[in-house]
Each structure stands twice: as C-alpha cells, then as structure tokens.
Design a protein around this motif. Structure first.
Motif, PDB file in Angstrom:
ATOM      1  N   PRO A  34      -6.186 -63.973 -37.439  1.00 55.15           N
ATOM      2  CA  PRO A  34      -7.124 -65.034 -37.915  1.00 55.15           C
ATOM      3  C   PRO A  34      -7.016 -65.227 -39.503  1.00 55.15           C
ATOM      4  O   PRO A  34      -6.242 -64.382 -40.209  1.00 55.15           O
ATOM      5  N   VAL A  35      -7.455 -66.520 -39.846  1.00 59.42           N
ATOM      6  CA  VAL A  35      -7.357 -66.861 -41.137  1.00 59.42           C
ATOM      7  C   VAL A  35      -8.849 -67.280 -41.533  1.00 59.42           C
ATOM      8  O   VAL A  35      -9.487 -68.096 -40.875  1.00 59.42           O
ATOM      9  N   SER A  36      -9.399 -67.036 -42.755  1.00 56.81           N
ATOM     10  CA  SER A  36     -10.542 -67.553 -43.197  1.00 56.81           C
ATOM     11  C   SER A  36     -10.324 -68.396 -44.319  1.00 56.81           C
ATOM     12  O   SER A  36      -9.553 -68.558 -45.016  1.00 56.81           O
ATOM     13  N   TYR A  37     -11.475 -69.086 -44.141  1.00 55.95           N
ATOM     14  CA  TYR A  37     -11.462 -70.476 -45.260  1.00 55.95           C
ATOM     15  C   TYR A  37     -11.696 -69.769 -46.495  1.00 55.95           C
ATOM     16  O   TYR A  37     -10.943 -70.292 -47.593  1.00 55.95           O
ATOM     17  N   GLY A  38     -12.321 -68.600 -46.698  1.00 51.65           N
ATOM     18  CA  GLY A  38     -12.479 -67.887 -47.877  1.00 51.65           C
ATOM     19  C   GLY A  38     -11.130 -67.628 -48.611  1.00 51.65           C
ATOM     20  O   GLY A  38     -10.810 -67.228 -49.607  1.00 51.65           O
ATOM     21  N   GLN A  39     -10.048 -67.694 -47.817  1.00 48.01           N
ATOM     22  CA  GLN A  39      -8.680 -67.213 -48.242  1.00 48.01           C
ATOM     23  C   GLN A  39      -7.780 -68.433 -48.179  1.00 48.01           C
ATOM     24  O   GLN A  39      -6.876 -68.549 -49.381  1.00 48.01           O
ATOM     25  N   LEU A  40      -7.981 -69.222 -47.156  1.00 46.51           N
ATOM     26  CA  LEU A  40      -7.064 -70.421 -47.044  1.00 46.51           C
ATOM     27  C   LEU A  40      -7.326 -71.602 -48.411  1.00 46.51           C
ATOM     28  O   LEU A  40      -6.288 -71.810 -48.843  1.00 46.51           O
TER      29      LEU A  40
END
Lengths: 171, 171
Positions: A34-40
């Motif tokens: 998974p990828v979070s917007y908080g990282q992206l």
DNA sequence: CACAACATGTAAGATGTTACATGATTGA
DNA sequence: TCAATCATGTAACATCTTACATGTTGTG
C-alpha cells in the motif's frame, strides 16, 4: 521501501499525476504494497526539489487541477543506475516483531510456548489459503508482476511455516 | 524493528546499562540484527520519559559512569501484552528494493533480464553458503535463539531462490 | 605509547504511518 | 441530494541509519 524508485520507474515511462501513481501502483501490488498520500506527496515534492522530476499543473475537468510530474534526464539516469545495481545486493530481512518475540520464548512455560507457535501456524495457514485462492483467480490478463508478487508471498509464507514447525518440534 | 521491545525484554530479566544491551543483543543476533548507538540511546531516553523504565547512574571502575536501566511495573505489563499479541499477527513483508526492481523487468530486453536474475541467484547462493557454514559451526553452547535465526534466514533464502528460479524459467 | 575496547551521547536525514483537512465531480 | 470517487495536501509521530563528538581503561 523506497517509494522514490517506484515513482521514478513509473515516470520513466510517461508523465503521471500523484493520484494516478497511487492507483497504478496499488493496482499492480494489490494489498501487498500500500501507498499512503502522507508519503506520496512529500516524496514527489522532494523529488522535484532534487531535480529528478518536474511538476506542471494542468487543468483537468472543470475546476479540477492535477499536478503532472515528468522525469528529468538526471532522474532517468539516477533510476537506471539504481535498477542496474539491484542484482548485486541480497537484502533478505528477518527482523520482524514476531521473530523478536521468540527471543523471549524461553521465559514462557512449555505449553504456553507451544500454544503460541500453534496459533501462529494457524494464522499462517489462513494467509496462505487467502493468497493461494487469489493466485488461482488470476487470468492471462493479470499483470505478470502481480502474479509474481503473490507467488513470492506464498513461497515466503511456506518458509515461515516450515521454520515454525521446526521450532515446535524442537520444543 | 522495534528495538523498544528488545530492550524491555532484556530489562524484564534484570537491569542493564546501554552498552551492555547492545553487546548482549548483537551477541545473540550475530550480523543479522545490528543495533546502532544512534538508535539505542535515544530509545532508552524515550522509554524513561514514558515511565516504562527508570535510569540510575552508577559508578563503574574508577571514573567510568554507567547508566543502569530497570523496567517499571508499567513497562513490564506493556512488554507482556506485546509478547502475547505476537502470535495473532502475520507480518511477512515482501517490500524490498529488488522486488520493486523486477516491476521494471519488462522494460529490459530478454538477455539483460536473464542476466539480472542469474546474477541475483549467484548472490543468493553465496549468502546461503555463508549462513550454512555458520550454522554447521554452532555447538551445544550456541544460544538456541541464534541457531533459530540462522535457520530462518536459510529458509527464506531458499524461498527467494526458488522464486527467482521460477521467474527465470518463465522468461 | 598506541590501539582496542569500554561507555555515552547528539545531529541530520531517510523513510514510513496515521490522522486530519479541503474541495470538486459523478452517479444512484 | 448524498455518497463514492477524484484530487491534493499537512502535521505529528515512529523508526532507523550514518556520521560526528568525547572521554576512560586495559593490553601489548
């Protein structure tokens, strides 16, 4: 993980905007990555600061703005050299919390320890069933990479299971 | 990783000072789980702030001061509940850079891709030989946990190898 | 005396998660 | 109109790595 390289790899094919990167990536990875917007979004900003990508705001439908990112020459060669170097390193990591917890197995009494390992085995079996079922559902249209990822998961679940069975026998 | 729990686990047996924690931990783990001072000391401070441990400076030999940490009641029950919960979660992670790089395998030509996988296989064989040799050298005095860790590494190296062999065949 | 081992830290940065905050568009 | 989806972000926190900084003690 280095989402950084995943982004560069996608942009090395064609420009993308942020939301789209997340969609594409997760479509390939399923729930395995998974990828979070908080990282992206911070990562995209950082890549732009480092001149590995450029950003351009374009008008989407009506009032919707998208920030489209393109890879730069520097970014492209940075990505290529990373890609070439991957074959040289072996990075199997066995540093997880469960493994750590077994460090303290000696302090439990025998039956408690056995119970712990048996419960873990059950959980592993469940996961395995889940991914095996998923794997069976894949068709010729399923991206090659997605199949490979699930297969990898299954093999490592096997390994983990075998390990715990050995530990259980040794008790 | 959560060095936090490793520390609490050690302190749950008896008080330790920082340097000693690192020594003990790495003696058990070999090179499979290194700990840096840059992580150790801040983590100890944080645990003290959260009242999971207490710190007391004691005089060692001559002018040497040691900061000896002891677990508190809160710390001990926090650790116990963590320990009990470990059996319930399965946390196999297959998110590593090499796996990510295979995502971009399609963009290489066939021979380049084969070369990449073959090189990786060689690296895996080398690692495997290394740990297999280490494993053979273990005696009855070797801590049980150290053997188990190496065995785990070997099993997961097997899994990884098998996976890459399958990928190579599919090419 | 020099060097290894003992002993404790800080600073900067990479990488990631979770929760919060905002607003537009599309389809039931 | 209401919910899902599209679209972009920030803030706080957790975890870990690398490099730097300092001083003592034991051993060849």
């Amino acid at each position: 993980m280095s989402l950084k390289y995943a982004i560069l790899g996608l942009l090395d094919q064609e420009p993308h905007y942020g939301y789209e990167i997340k969609q594409k990536f997760e479509h390939m990875m399923g729930d395995l990555w998974p990828v979070s917007y908080g990282q992206l979004y911070p990562t995209l900003r950082k890549l732009a600061e480092d001149d590995l990508v450029t950003m351009k705001t374009v008008q989407g439908k009506k009032a919707v703005e998208k920030n489209v990112y393109s890879i730069t020459g520097t970014g492209s060669s940075f990505f290529s050299s990373w890609l070439l170097n991957q074959k040289k390193k072996v990075q199997i990591s066995i540093k997880d919390e469960f493994t750590l917890s077994l460090f303290f197995l000696d302090r439990m009494d025998k039956y408690e320890a056995q119970d712990m390992l048996r419960t873990k085995l059950q959980e592993l079996h469940e996961k395995q069933r889940k991914y095996a079922d998923e794997y069976k559902l894949y068709t010729d249209n399923t991206p090659r990479y997605k199949k490979a990822l699930t297969r990898k998961m299954l093999l490592h679940l096997d390994a983990e299971q075998k390990w715990i069975e050995e530990l259980l026998q040794a008790l």
